[in-house]
Design a protein around this motif. Structure first.
Motif, short mmCIF file in Angstrom:
data_model
loop_
_atom_site.label_atom_id
_atom_site.label_comp_id
_atom_site.label_asym_id
_atom_site.label_seq_id
_atom_site.Cartn_x
_atom_site.Cartn_y
_atom_site.Cartn_z
N ASN A 192 42.12 102.06 17.34
CA ASN A 192 41.97 102.94 16.18
C ASN A 192 40.57 103.53 16.16
O ASN A 192 40.16 104.12 17.13
CB ASN A 192 42.33 102.21 14.89
N GLU A 193 39.86 103.37 15.09
CA GLU A 193 38.55 104.01 14.92
C GLU A 193 37.52 103.43 15.87
O GLU A 193 37.34 102.22 15.87
CB GLU A 193 38.07 103.86 13.48
N VAL A 222 39.05 106.70 17.70
CA VAL A 222 40.31 106.85 18.42
C VAL A 222 40.11 106.57 19.91
O VAL A 222 39.18 107.05 20.53
CB VAL A 222 40.89 108.26 18.20
N ASP A 282 49.13 101.53 15.98
CA ASP A 282 49.94 101.96 14.85
C ASP A 282 51.41 101.99 15.22
O ASP A 282 51.77 102.28 16.37
CB ASP A 282 49.50 103.34 14.36
#
Length: 129
Positions: free
Chosen positions: A59-60, A62, A86
């Motif tokens: 995720n962060e 990306v 996700d």
């Protein structure tokens, strides 16, 4: 006093709920969990200890997990990596597996599949002890 090596998991995840779930599972399996804020911090820690497994959230920022996997490959680290991603992000799952991840587990449902991987890590650690 036991000389058996304790299995260690490195975790790159910012979601405290997911981290708590993984911490509970590690406690249940008597595994040591080390949490990291960045891929660079995790890579630096590899200088002192090689974990039995790395779990990295994709995720962060990306693609952070894929960048981590590239760095592991370039430094010739042969550590099983599980990517957390996700739900229904098929393109990221495919990219993770192509990059060498042993699994891509969709959040938030991770406990059962992760427990299977931890059992395998524990078995490998027991063989090496």
């Amino acid at each position: 006093m036991s000389l058996a090596k304790q299995a260690t998991v490195y975790l790159l995840e910012k979601d405290t709920g997911i981290t708590d779930t993984i911490r509970s599972l590690c406690d249940e399996k008597s595994m040591l969990l080390e949490c990291f804020e960045s891929g660079q911090e995790l890579l630096h820690a590899l200088d002192s200890l090689t974990p039995d497994c790395i779990i990295a959230a994709n995720n962060e920022p990306v693609g952070q997990a894929l960048t981590l996997m590239e760095a592991l490959d370039s430094h010739q680290h042969d550590i099983p990596v599980i990517i957390l991603g996700d739900h229904s992000d098929v393109s990221s799952a495919v990219a993770a597996i192509k990059a060498g991840a042993i699994d891509y587990i969709e959040k938030p449902v991770i406990y059962g599949r992760l427990a299977e991987h931890f059992n395998q890590a524990l078995a490998r650690t027991a063989l090496m002890s």
